[in-house]
Enzyme design. Structure first.
Site, PDB file in Angstrom:
ATOM      1  N   LYS A 135     -37.164  10.950   2.130  1.00 16.23           N
ATOM      2  CA  LYS A 135     -36.897   9.502   2.194  1.00 16.23           C
ATOM      3  C   LYS A 135     -37.696   8.884   3.331  1.00 16.23           C
ATOM      4  O   LYS A 135     -38.350   7.847   3.154  1.00 16.23           O
ATOM      5  CB  LYS A 135     -35.399   9.240   2.409  1.00 16.23           C
ATOM      6  CG  LYS A 135     -34.578   9.399   1.152  1.00 16.23           C
ATOM      7  CD  LYS A 135     -33.077   9.429   1.447  1.00 16.23           C
ATOM      8  CE  LYS A 135     -32.330   9.869   0.202  1.00 16.23           C
ATOM      9  NZ  LYS A 135     -30.940  10.258   0.454  1.00 16.23           N
TER      10      LYS A 135
ATOM     11  N   GLN B  78     -26.240   9.833   4.307  1.00 18.66           N
ATOM     12  CA  GLN B  78     -26.432  10.894   3.320  1.00 18.66           C
ATOM     13  C   GLN B  78     -25.100  11.580   3.005  1.00 18.66           C
ATOM     14  O   GLN B  78     -24.343  11.938   3.906  1.00 18.66           O
ATOM     15  CB  GLN B  78     -27.450  11.920   3.866  1.00 18.66           C
ATOM     16  CG  GLN B  78     -27.827  13.032   2.908  1.00 18.66           C
ATOM     17  CD  GLN B  78     -28.635  12.570   1.707  1.00 18.66           C
ATOM     18  OE1 GLN B  78     -29.313  11.546   1.744  1.00 18.66           O
ATOM     19  NE2 GLN B  78     -28.565  13.327   0.632  1.00 18.66           N
TER      20      GLN B  78
ATOM     21  N   ASP C  96     -27.576   2.061  -1.022  1.00 22.87           N
ATOM     22  CA  ASP C  96     -27.060   3.030  -1.992  1.00 22.87           C
ATOM     23  C   ASP C  96     -26.256   2.343  -3.097  1.00 22.87           C
ATOM     24  O   ASP C  96     -26.000   2.950  -4.141  1.00 22.87           O
ATOM     25  CB  ASP C  96     -26.109   4.011  -1.283  1.00 22.87           C
ATOM     26  CG  ASP C  96     -26.750   5.355  -0.981  1.00 22.87           C
ATOM     27  OD1 ASP C  96     -27.618   5.790  -1.752  1.00 22.87           O
ATOM     28  OD2 ASP C  96     -26.352   5.970   0.030  1.00 22.87           O
TER      29      ASP C  96
HETATM   30  N1  GUN Z   1     -26.662  12.692  -1.735  1.00 19.22           N
HETATM   31  C1  GUN Z   1     -27.223  12.994  -2.929  1.00 19.22           C
HETATM   32  N2  GUN Z   1     -27.685  11.878  -3.541  1.00 19.22           N
HETATM   33  C2  GUN Z   1     -27.405  10.850  -2.705  1.00 19.22           C
HETATM   34  C3  GUN Z   1     -27.659   9.452  -2.774  1.00 19.22           C
HETATM   35  O1  GUN Z   1     -28.217   8.904  -3.734  1.00 19.22           O
HETATM   36  N3  GUN Z   1     -27.226   8.734  -1.702  1.00 19.22           N
HETATM   37  C4  GUN Z   1     -26.596   9.295  -0.638  1.00 19.22           C
HETATM   38  N4  GUN Z   1     -26.208   8.505   0.359  1.00 19.22           N
HETATM   39  N5  GUN Z   1     -26.359  10.592  -0.550  1.00 19.22           N
HETATM   40  C5  GUN Z   1     -26.762  11.363  -1.577  1.00 19.22           C
END
Ligand code: GUN
Length: 292
Positions: A53, A97, A120
């Site tokens: 990311k 996350q 998100d």
């Molecule tokens: N963990 C796995 N996929 C995601 C996601 O799309 N967002 C977040 N915040 N954590 C994740």
């Protein structure tokens, strides 16, 4: 044989368009969108996601901040960091996350993120806006899945869509997006009776159940479009392998088009996160959202 839906190429194209939009925001408005990502603990898969990311955020010209906290971080310290990021005008998007360590209440943390910075799309305010048809920040994997489906099918109006899985992260929001695209939507799950018969009705299948290779080719209507959201690590022939929720070998013989794993929906998630960050930054500054 099914057409292979190349999510990697689509995501590259989208990131290119986002990069151009970011450059224009900088030159025309002096705005550089910024994304803060918070990782608590040492989960190896999460560390890889967070690093990717950050790398892609910088590549499109945006500001990126990584906050790495130890696994035993008290919940109140994480909430304090979220509050600090909520109040920082350079931060337009906040992503905590998941999964979080067991001693932290994930719902409490996600609810503490300002809905305007919730890239998100997990905050109840954004969930509510999506389900009532208001403009909102929408979860990234569902947005990416629908972009790929529309790229193959054009308009989705009137199609029978079956979503397998009812998670808050994928199943429920993707169903809302498909409803907004005028699909007839069924959400199937672990208690659904005769799942193969339900899936066989679908012109569009979204598999987001988290069970390796569960959906078989003979469950599909011939010519159906299959979007496989699953990313499952399995052992085969003594080697680690990534597979989706669909049994690719049998499904590709029946489907009209299918996403591979890896290289399908996976690359779309981060691209859509960048897209949401640009959207949040423009909204914060009262600038119309650029074409991306
Ligand atoms: N963990 C796995 N996929 C995601 C996601 O799309 N967002 C977040 N915040 N954590 C994740």
């Amino acid at each position: 044989m099914a057409k292979i839906i190349d999510g990697k190429a689509y995501a590259e194209g989208l990131r290119g368009r986002i990069g151009k939009a970011v450059a224009a925001l900088m030159s025309e408005h002096g705005l550089t969108p910024g994304l803060a990502v918070v990782l608590v603990g040492e989960d190896p898969a999460s560390k890889v996601y967070v690093a990717n990311k950050a790398k892609q955020t910088v590549e499109v010209g945006m500001n990126s901040w990584e906050h790495k906290l130890p696994a035993d971080t008290p919940e109140k310290d994480l909430l304090a960091l979220v509050e600090k990021l909520n109040n920082d005008p350079a931060v337009h998007g906040i992503l905590v996350q998941l999964p979080l360590p067991g001693h932290i209440d994930s719902t409490k943390v996600l609810t503490a993120i300002s809905p305007a910075k919730d890239v998100d799309g997990f905050h109840v305010v954004n969930v509510g806006k999506l389900s009532t048809g208001q403009d909102s920040l929408v979860p990234c994997t569902p947005v990416g899945s629908v972009m790929l489906a529309k790229d193959v099918l054009g308009k989705l109006d009137g199609l029978e869509a079956v979503v397998i899985g009812r998670s808050n992260i994928v199943g429920k929001p993707v169903a809302q997006l498909l409803l907004a695209e005028n699909c007839t939507v069924t959400i199937a799950h672990s208690k659904t009776k005769d799942l193969p018969a339900v899936v066989r009705r679908a012109d569009l299948v979204i598999a987001a159940v988290g069970r390796p290779e569960m959906v078989k080719g003979d469950w599909l209507k011939p010519g159906a479009t299959v979007i496989d959201v699953g990313i499952n690590r399995i052992e085969r022939d003594g080697k680690g392998k990534l597979v989706g929720d669909c049994d690719y070998a049998s499904c590709e013989k029946v489907a009209g088009a299918i996403t591979p794993v890896p290289g399908g929906v996976g690359p779309m998630t981060i691209a859509c996160l960048l897209y949401n960050t640009v959207k949040a930054a423009c909204a914060a500054k009262g600038i119309p959202q650029p074409e991306m």
